[in-house]
Design a protein around this motif. Structure first.
Motif, PDB file in Angstrom:
ATOM      1  N   TRP A  62     -23.102  83.083 -29.204  1.00 42.18           N
ATOM      2  CA  TRP A  62     -21.738  83.343 -28.745  1.00 42.18           C
ATOM      3  C   TRP A  62     -21.678  83.582 -27.245  1.00 42.18           C
ATOM      4  CZ3 TRP A  62     -17.496  81.833 -30.666  1.00 42.18           C
ATOM      5  CH2 TRP A  62     -17.350  81.694 -32.050  1.00 42.18           C
ATOM      6  N   ILE A  63     -22.745  84.078 -26.645  1.00 40.55           N
ATOM      7  CA  ILE A  63     -22.793  84.195 -25.187  1.00 40.55           C
ATOM      8  C   ILE A  63     -22.621  82.815 -24.565  1.00 40.55           C
ATOM      9  CG2 ILE A  63     -24.317  84.659 -23.224  1.00 40.55           C
ATOM     10  CD1 ILE A  63     -25.447  87.016 -24.805  1.00 40.55           C
ATOM     11  N   ALA A  66     -18.795  81.156 -26.129  1.00 40.85           N
ATOM     12  CA  ALA A  66     -17.494  81.757 -25.819  1.00 40.85           C
ATOM     13  C   ALA A  66     -16.814  81.042 -24.665  1.00 40.85           C
ATOM     14  CB  ALA A  66     -17.675  83.243 -25.486  1.00 40.85           C
ATOM     15  N   THR A 111     -24.005  93.055 -24.510  1.00 35.44           N
ATOM     16  CA  THR A 111     -23.751  91.717 -25.029  1.00 35.44           C
ATOM     17  C   THR A 111     -22.272  91.471 -25.221  1.00 35.44           C
ATOM     18  OG1 THR A 111     -25.890  91.689 -26.170  1.00 35.44           O
ATOM     19  CG2 THR A 111     -24.201  90.162 -26.970  1.00 35.44           C
ATOM     20  N   ILE A 115     -20.013  88.534 -23.481  1.00 39.04           N
ATOM     21  CA  ILE A 115     -19.260  87.541 -24.253  1.00 39.04           C
ATOM     22  C   ILE A 115     -17.791  87.538 -23.816  1.00 39.04           C
ATOM     23  CG2 ILE A 115     -18.428  86.938 -26.562  1.00 39.04           C
ATOM     24  CD1 ILE A 115     -21.092  87.987 -27.655  1.00 39.04           C
TER      25      ILE A 115
END
Length: 492
Positions: A62-63, A66, A111, A115
């Motif tokens: 997802w980093i 996104a 994190t 994100i």
């Protein structure tokens, strides 16, 4: 009686751009390079982020995802907005916001905040990309000049995607992981200064009203589909994954029907009735899926499996980067004489050979094989994307340049999402099923090592060397060699 002489109607020849136009192209290349670099620059920072923030495997994906997910979901909306308020104005707003959020992302302590910052970068990035391609059309009205300008633009986008890991490797070699985000600041300052001086404003003379419902539907069509693909790839068949894709498809159908019913739609769906337009969009999508998926895999393979440093890993990709640029420029004179229906399939076939080479060698592919594979991939993508982008711009009406450009960019960004969501999730699932951990690890260490390759190397560095090297690996897998800074390794 005398008769008036008759004259044939004159053909208006589009004015050719001078030095000012080519300087404007240089300025418009800055956000292109930045946004495309941002698609892949994190690839080589992932191991450092894994150690610093300790994200889960899903969090790691997802980093990356996104940013292109939000970007892809808003591109059509932003392209339409630029047609209404002015494409240059939207470019300036996007550049200012992108620079500010990049600074925040560089210093994200968790994190979750990283994100969120990546999603915000996607919001402002969506203002940049459609503006550059549509402004390019207004600057270069002569088709031959425009074809060359688009070739340079497409080469810049492709080069930026490949340059990301190299720049990332160089920065990570000497600085902390947040430095990859600060790169945006020196790139965007010249853009903000020079754009008002070199680039004229352009907009749709008869814009329709802003349509919030269509904006929401475009987002609802993108996010659930990507989430569903990620879910199915990592966890196998599930009701949640199938339901997410169904929601996305339903939203897409509603979006299309709404555009067809409105007198002035946000996106003119009639563009897709042109085979040249819809086919070129599909080519962009497939090309970026293959490019970003390859880079996601190879960046971690070079560092964490072969054991190269970040900068050494980036240099392995340098010949492919150069090939991509040269291929995009060389195809311009060829495209004047050879039909796109011939040039594009040949380009895609060459790209497929790059993947085929890796498939033949298997999981033990050395750096030399990856280098050759990327050269083949770059040669094909550089040629195919140059021709397809020129087809997209040329087949759309001038007053809809922003919306047409947004469709092209949506294909790029959706391809980036699908490339990491499919290949990245498959690789994560494969890693989890093959990793073998030694006895004696704490629960937190075992969880981190099982999630990602970066987590495994971090845990290995915390263990005594005999314990870190004492585990066995399953047949057909290989160990993660120690890097220069980490004497221990775990095996998978």
């Amino acid at each position: 009686m005398s008769t008036l002489p008759t004259t044939a109607p004159s053909v208006v020849t589009p004015a050719r751009a001078g030095a000012r136009g080519w300087l404007a192209l240089v300025v418009l290349m800055l956000p292109v390079l930045l946004v495309s670099i941002d698609n892949t620059v994190l690839s080589f920072a992932l191991p450092s982020i894994s150690q610093a923030l300790e994200p889960s495997g899903t969090g790691m994906l997802w980093i990356i995802d996104a940013y292109p997910l939000v970007l892809a979901g808003l591109l059509v909306s932003m392209g339409s907005l630029g047609d209404r308020i002015g494409r240059r104005r939207l470019l300036m707003i996007g550049a200012t916001g992108f620079a500010a959020v990049s600074i925040a992302a560089a210093f994200a302590p968790t994190t979750e905040l990283l994100i969120a910052a990546r999603a915000s970068l996607g919001f402002f990035g969506a203002m940049l990309m459609p503006s550059t391609l549509s402004l390019l059309r207004s600057v270069f009205t002569d088709r031959d000049q425009r074809r060359l300008a688009i070739a340079i633009w497409a080469s810049g986008f492709a080069a930026g995607s490949a340059l990301g890991p190299i720049v990332g490797g160089l920065l990570i070699e000497h600085f902390w992981w947040g430095s990859v985000f600060l790169l945006a600041v020196p790139v965007l300052i010249p853009l903000l200064v020079l754009t008002p001086l070199l680039i004229p404003e352009s907009r749709d003379p008869n814009p329709g009203p802003i349509d919030p419902v269509s904006i929401l539907l475009s987002l609802a069509a993108m996010a659930p589909v990507v989430y569903g693909i990620k879910s199915l790839a990592s966890e196998g068949f599930s009701v949640v994954g199938v339901l997410a894709i169904a929601i996305g498809v339903t939203a897409a159908v509603l979006f299309v029907r709404r555009q067809l019913a409105r007198p002035i739609p946000m996106l003119d769906m009639r563009l897709f009735r042109r085979a040249s337009f819809s086919g070129a969009v599909l080519i962009n999508l497939l090309s970026v899926v293959s490019l970003v998926g390859f880079l996601f895999f190879v960046s971690q393979h070079l560092q964490l499996v072969i054991g190269l440093s970040p900068i050494e890993s980036g240099l392995v990709l340098l010949p492919g980067l150069a090939t991509m640029i040269v291929s995009g420029l060389v195809v311009v004179p060829i495209a004047r004489r050879v039909r796109p229906s011939i040039v594009i399939p040949i380009g895609l076939l060459i790209s497929a050979c790059g993947y085929g080479l890796i498939a033949l060698v298997g999981g033990d592919a050395p750096a030399s094989t990856l280098l050759i594979s990327f050269v083949l991939l770059g040669a094909g993508i550089g040629a195919a994307e140059t021709v397809s982008n020129e087809m997209i711009i040329s087949s759309a009406p001038a007053d809809k340049a922003g919306a047409a450009s947004a469709v092209s960019e949506t294909a790029y960004e959706l391809g980036a999402v699908l490339g990491t969501a499919t290949l990245g999730t498959i690789l994560t699932a494969s890693y989890r099923s093959a990793v073998v951990l030694p006895d004696g690890l704490s629960g937190a260490q075992a969880h981190a090592a099982r999630e990602t390759l970066g987590g495994a190397t971090t845990v290995a560095a915390q263990l005594p060397s005999d314990l870190a090297r004492g585990c066995s690996s399953p047949p057909g897998t290989r160990s993660i060699p120690a890097s220069r800074s980490r004497p221990a390794s775990v095996r998978c």
